[in-house]
Design a protein around this motif. Structure first.
Motif, PDB file in Angstrom:
ATOM      1  N   ARG A 132       1.718  19.197  -0.722  1.00  0.00           N
ATOM      2  CA  ARG A 132       1.461  20.480  -1.380  1.00  0.00           C
ATOM      3  C   ARG A 132       0.481  21.274  -0.531  1.00  0.00           C
ATOM      4  N   LEU A 133       0.735  22.590  -0.400  1.00  0.00           N
ATOM      5  CA  LEU A 133      -0.211  23.436   0.315  1.00  0.00           C
ATOM      6  C   LEU A 133      -1.457  23.626  -0.541  1.00  0.00           C
ATOM      7  N   LEU A 134      -2.618  23.526   0.082  1.00  0.00           N
ATOM      8  CA  LEU A 134      -3.884  23.594  -0.642  1.00  0.00           C
ATOM      9  C   LEU A 134      -4.594  24.903  -0.301  1.00  0.00           C
ATOM     10  N   SER A 135      -5.125  25.559  -1.314  1.00  0.00           N
ATOM     11  CA  SER A 135      -5.741  26.870  -1.129  1.00  0.00           C
ATOM     12  C   SER A 135      -7.149  26.745  -0.550  1.00  0.00           C
ATOM     13  N   GLU A 136      -7.609  27.833   0.021  1.00  0.00           N
ATOM     14  CA  GLU A 136      -8.985  27.864   0.544  1.00  0.00           C
ATOM     15  C   GLU A 136      -9.992  27.671  -0.585  1.00  0.00           C
ATOM     16  N   LYS A 141     -14.303  23.881  -2.646  1.00  0.00           N
ATOM     17  CA  LYS A 141     -14.987  23.177  -3.735  1.00  0.00           C
ATOM     18  C   LYS A 141     -15.690  21.918  -3.230  1.00  0.00           C
ATOM     19  N   PHE A 142     -15.284  21.459  -2.050  1.00  0.00           N
ATOM     20  CA  PHE A 142     -15.843  20.228  -1.499  1.00  0.00           C
ATOM     21  C   PHE A 142     -16.839  20.564  -0.397  1.00  0.00           C
ATOM     22  N   PRO A 143     -18.105  20.210  -0.556  1.00  0.00           N
ATOM     23  CA  PRO A 143     -19.106  20.523   0.477  1.00  0.00           C
ATOM     24  C   PRO A 143     -18.699  20.070   1.873  1.00  0.00           C
ATOM     25  N   TYR A 144     -18.006  18.925   1.966  1.00  0.00           N
ATOM     26  CA  TYR A 144     -17.562  18.422   3.268  1.00  0.00           C
ATOM     27  C   TYR A 144     -16.074  18.681   3.519  1.00  0.00           C
ATOM     28  N   GLY A 145     -15.489  19.562   2.718  1.00  0.00           N
ATOM     29  CA  GLY A 145     -14.087  19.903   2.940  1.00  0.00           C
ATOM     30  C   GLY A 145     -13.136  18.794   2.531  1.00  0.00           C
ATOM     31  N   MET A 146     -11.925  18.835   3.092  1.00  0.00           N
ATOM     32  CA  MET A 146     -10.886  17.863   2.748  1.00  0.00           C
ATOM     33  C   MET A 146     -10.340  17.210   4.018  1.00  0.00           C
ATOM     34  N   ILE A 181      -8.287  19.649   6.661  1.00  0.00           N
ATOM     35  CA  ILE A 181      -7.211  20.485   6.133  1.00  0.00           C
ATOM     36  C   ILE A 181      -7.586  21.959   6.210  1.00  0.00           C
ATOM     37  N   ARG A 182      -6.627  22.730   6.689  1.00  0.00           N
ATOM     38  CA  ARG A 182      -6.748  24.181   6.669  1.00  0.00           C
ATOM     39  C   ARG A 182      -5.925  24.710   5.501  1.00  0.00           C
ATOM     40  N   PRO A 183      -6.342  25.846   4.925  1.00  0.00           N
ATOM     41  CA  PRO A 183      -5.583  26.377   3.795  1.00  0.00           C
ATOM     42  C   PRO A 183      -4.222  26.912   4.214  1.00  0.00           C
ATOM     43  N   LYS A 184      -3.221  26.679   3.356  1.00  0.00           N
ATOM     44  CA  LYS A 184      -1.902  27.312   3.443  1.00  0.00           C
ATOM     45  C   LYS A 184      -1.094  26.947   4.684  1.00  0.00           C
ATOM     46  N   PHE A 186       0.311  23.312   7.041  1.00  0.00           N
ATOM     47  CA  PHE A 186       0.342  21.853   7.118  1.00  0.00           C
ATOM     48  C   PHE A 186      -0.054  21.364   8.512  1.00  0.00           C
ATOM     49  N   ASP A 187      -0.967  20.401   8.558  1.00  0.00           N
ATOM     50  CA  ASP A 187      -1.208  19.556   9.741  1.00  0.00           C
ATOM     51  C   ASP A 187      -1.650  20.314  10.982  1.00  0.00           C
TER      52      ASP A 187
END
Length: 394
Positions: A132-136, A141-146, A181-184, A186-187
């Motif tokens: 699933r594409l994940l939004s910015e 929401k995660f201090p250290y990102g994903m 992970i970058r928003p919108k 993949f990979d």
């Protein structure tokens, strides 16, 4: 089996090292807005060291291994790496749910079903085979990102089916990448850690998945033990060597006898055979080839194979080895069992179909008794069905 592991990328860049404070550099690397000082952009103070609060996103067997490693780390009170672990997965057509959900329920971990991601406070998100594409907004929401655990040496095989394409294209080297992970998209995010391993000869996608899932789980734990330093040492993916690994469709399983070599057909079988049986046409009926084997060199000297011209798709029953021999572009493949209305051994197929076919037309040449390429209509529905099937099997 001992596996040789090495890094796929060069020396660490200047700027990170032991004892370094948490840096907002990961946000710049990942193409996100920078955050001030030691805060996460919402004014919440960022933890500088473990234990971490982790939200895990995943679906299949590969992802389950990463979740298992995180859960084991949370249970290890002496190490104090994971304080809290919660799980997000996707809906499944199977009543039991996907492997990640099954494991989370069994381990009594909180589970959310996408797009619900809970409302807790977390330090880092971890993603494996989520699709699933994940939004910015979610990433921030995660201090250290994903972090994403991806079973290839990025930028090779970006996309949802990297292991299948590794086997399908005969790669001799593969690996696992931990990336941000970058928003919108993949990979495409920065590489945090990457290791390569040789692909065992003739391994199936399922076997390779099991091997890479263990490697990926170990790499993930290693990154989390030194998370701020690992993130500050991240580097952008190379622009050269990009390849894509799209989802497979039912059409991929249709053998093209005139175009594909025996090696290509066996790669296809090892890549997708456990999910979608290879298929072809027999007398206008779809037939599935369930158990493919390489043909012994002694069989290839049989006069039936050498004494007369044969064309791709020609089928001959070899009584001594009890297999069907099928001609392809450059040689022969062996088939031990098929499905035509029901599962049949090669001997059953010969007795019920081949032998009677020859009896009806005793003048027929072996070249007339053949499989033909099955051409499936392209349908969106069909593609969705294949994806659902893959998720159920995993």
């Amino acid at each position: 089996m001992r596996v040789l592991v090495r890094r796929c990328w060069g020396p660490r860049p200047v700027g990170g090292g032991p004892g370094a404070r948490p840096s907002p550099q990961w946000r710049a690397l990942a193409g996100l807005g920078a955050s001030p000082g030691g805060e996460d952009g919402r004014g919440v103070r960022v933890r500088e060291k473990p234990p971490w609060r982790v939200l895990f996103f995943g679906t299949d067997r590969f992802a389950r291994e990463a979740l298992r490693a995180l859960h084991a780390a949370r249970e290890n009170k002496e190490e104090e790496l994971i304080e809290n672990l919660e799980v997000v997965t996707v809906p499944s057509p199977s009543p039991k749910g996907l492997p990640v959900k099954q494991y989370a329920v069994q381990s009594q971990l909180p589970v959310y079903e996408w797009p619900d991601v809970g409302s807790g406070e977390y330090d880092v998100g971890v993603v494996a085979s989520f699709g699933r594409l994940l939004s910015e907004a979610l990433i921030l929401k995660f201090p250290y990102g994903m972090l994403n655990v991806h079973p290839s040496c990025l930028p090779r095989w970006r996309g949802p089916a990297p292991i299948i394409h590794t086997v399908l294209h005969g790669d001799t080297i593969t690996g696992v990448t931990i990336m941000q992970i970058r928003p919108k998209r993949f990979d495409v995010g920065p590489i945090i850690k990457q290791e390569t391993v040789p692909v065992p000869p003739k391994s199936t996608a399922k076997e390779l998945e099991a091997m890479l899932s263990r490697l990926g789980a170990d790499m993930l734990i290693s990154v989390l033990k030194n998370l701020p330093e690992s993130l500050s040492n991240g580097r952008q993916q190379p622009t050269e060597g990009v390849t894509h690994a799209p989802k497979i469709s039912a059409g991929t399983s249709c053998i093209k006898w005139e175009e594909q070599t025996s090696e290509q057909i066996f790669r296809l079988y090892r890549a997708i055979g456990n999910m979608i049986p290879l298929q072809t046409l027999w007398m206008d009926n779809t037939i599935k080839l369930l158990d493919l084997v390489e043909v012994n060199s002694s069989i290839l000297t049989d006069p039936k194979l050498t004494g007369q011209p044969v064309i791709p798709g020609s089928v001959i029953y070899h009584k001594q080895s009890q297999i069907l021999l099928v001609r392809c572009k450059d040689g022969w493949i062996g088939v031990r069992s098929v499905m035509l209305k029901k599962t049949l051994t090669a001997t059953d197929f010969y007795n019920g179909y081949l032998h009677s076919w020859y009896q009806k037309d005793s003048q027929a040449q072996p070249s007339q008794c053949r499989f033909q390429t099955l051409r499936l209509p392209t349908k969106k529905k069909q593609g969705k069905k294949i994806v659902a099937m893959q998720q159920c099997i995993k």
